[in-house]
Design a protein around this motif. Structure first.
Motif, PDB file in Angstrom:
ATOM      1  N   SER A 182       0.834  -1.189   0.000  1.00  0.00           N
ATOM      2  CA  SER A 182       0.000   0.000   0.000  1.00  0.00           C
ATOM      3  C   SER A 182       0.874   1.247   0.000  1.00  0.00           C
ATOM      4  CB  SER A 182      -0.897  -0.039   1.236  1.00  0.00           C
ATOM      5  OG  SER A 182      -1.617   1.146   1.363  1.00  0.00           O
ATOM      6  N   TYR A 191       4.432   5.115  -5.722  1.00  0.00           N
ATOM      7  CA  TYR A 191       4.431   4.944  -7.170  1.00  0.00           C
ATOM      8  C   TYR A 191       3.411   5.872  -7.817  1.00  0.00           C
ATOM      9  CZ  TYR A 191       4.293   2.580 -11.699  1.00  0.00           C
ATOM     10  OH  TYR A 191       4.348   2.300 -13.036  1.00  0.00           O
ATOM     11  N   ALA A 223       2.497   1.539  -3.355  1.00  0.00           N
ATOM     12  CA  ALA A 223       1.541   2.017  -4.345  1.00  0.00           C
ATOM     13  C   ALA A 223       1.404   3.531  -4.240  1.00  0.00           C
ATOM     14  CB  ALA A 223       0.184   1.353  -4.133  1.00  0.00           C
ATOM     15  N   GLN A 224       1.358   3.993  -3.019  1.00  0.00           N
ATOM     16  CA  GLN A 224       1.215   5.427  -2.798  1.00  0.00           C
ATOM     17  C   GLN A 224       2.411   6.197  -3.397  1.00  0.00           C
ATOM     18  OE1 GLN A 224       0.188   6.072   1.253  1.00  0.00           O
ATOM     19  NE2 GLN A 224      -0.610   8.141   0.886  1.00  0.00           N
TER      20      GLN A 224
END
Lengths: 144, 144
Positions: free
Chosen positions: A112, A118, A115-116
């Motif tokens: 998570s 990225y 992802a943030q």
DNA sequence: TCTTGTTAGTTACATTTTCAACTAATACCA
DNA sequence: TGGTATTAGTTGAAAATGTAACTAACAAGA
């Protein structure tokens, strides 16, 4: 070199979306694939459980817009990797509640976070207003 | 029902793009799949040849961002369906020029028209300025 | 001209996805 | 209560995709 000016595929929304999706998914794929040996559907399942809490496979299908066979296989795979556990519901033994294990939670938190970062990297070329606009429009297209 | 507010997958660009792409490609898929028995790559190949004129498989790879094996198989398939023909280049027998047959051109024109209508339908929820903005942003994301 | 490297394209194989059929549990209703 | 219809989820086979190894043609320098 242009031959037929009727309609440019580069302006066809499904094509633009497909290219953009391919372009952006590859970079993130390395994270969940190489580091955790996950498939795209498995990552989605993990994220949904991590973000929205325990739910049945059916709920995942509806929320994540995945076909039940995909979810079924992702559940089997993530269970084998000890990322999730299933608890039978006594009142209706057809479905089982899926939830993250401690191990799964750690993976979720790590991914998570990744992802943030990225996402931030992908969006850095856009101003804050543009970012909001782009995502709002995409939610409309995706009927979210 | 929200459990962990750290990062919402629904705001993750690759996820939004994947959902939007899936949502919009399905409707169009019926056209080229059911009517012409084509695969996604075959449709892309057809469009590139129709729009940009004859080119080699390598050119298609670069322009359409497709892997050479996908293109190779699409060429074989479209050739079998008589939509395209290949002409060997005498000066360099490694590559062959691909071009549409009369039959392929008809399919291209038909599908191109259908794509245009479908695009218009998808975009009708957006104002003209919004449409331009959305596509411009997507081109930036896709690095087009 | 040899030999090493590069390029275009194909083929083979493993992995994924899709589709349809299936099982098991529950719901509905006469 | 019995029969039919639904629903949740699984499984197996076929289709599609991805990866890597391969062939054939050309390039370029010793």
């Amino acid at each position: 070199m242009i031959q037929n000016a009727s309609f440019d595929i580069q302006d066809f929304l499904p094509y633009l979306l497909a290219l953009s999706a391919e372009e952006t998914s590859l970079g993130f794929q390395r994270l969940y694939k190489d580091k955790y040996g996950m498939l795209r559907t498995e990552w989605r399942l993990l994220f949904h459980l991590g973000r929205y809490g325990d739910m049945t496979a059916k709920d995942v299908c509806d929320r994540a817009r995945l076909h039940k066979t995909k979810v079924s296989r992702a559940v089997t795979a993530l269970e084998a990797k000890q990322f999730i556990k299933r608890t039978e519901v006594p009142s209706d033994r057809r479905h089982a509640l899926l939830g993250l294990t401690r191990h799964g939670l750690k993976a979720y938190e790590d991914l998570s976070q990744a992802a943030q970062s990225y996402d931030a990297r992908l969006m850095q070329e856009f101003s804050p207003e543009e970012q909001k606009t782009l995502k709002d429009y995409l939610k409309r297209v995706a009927r979210l």
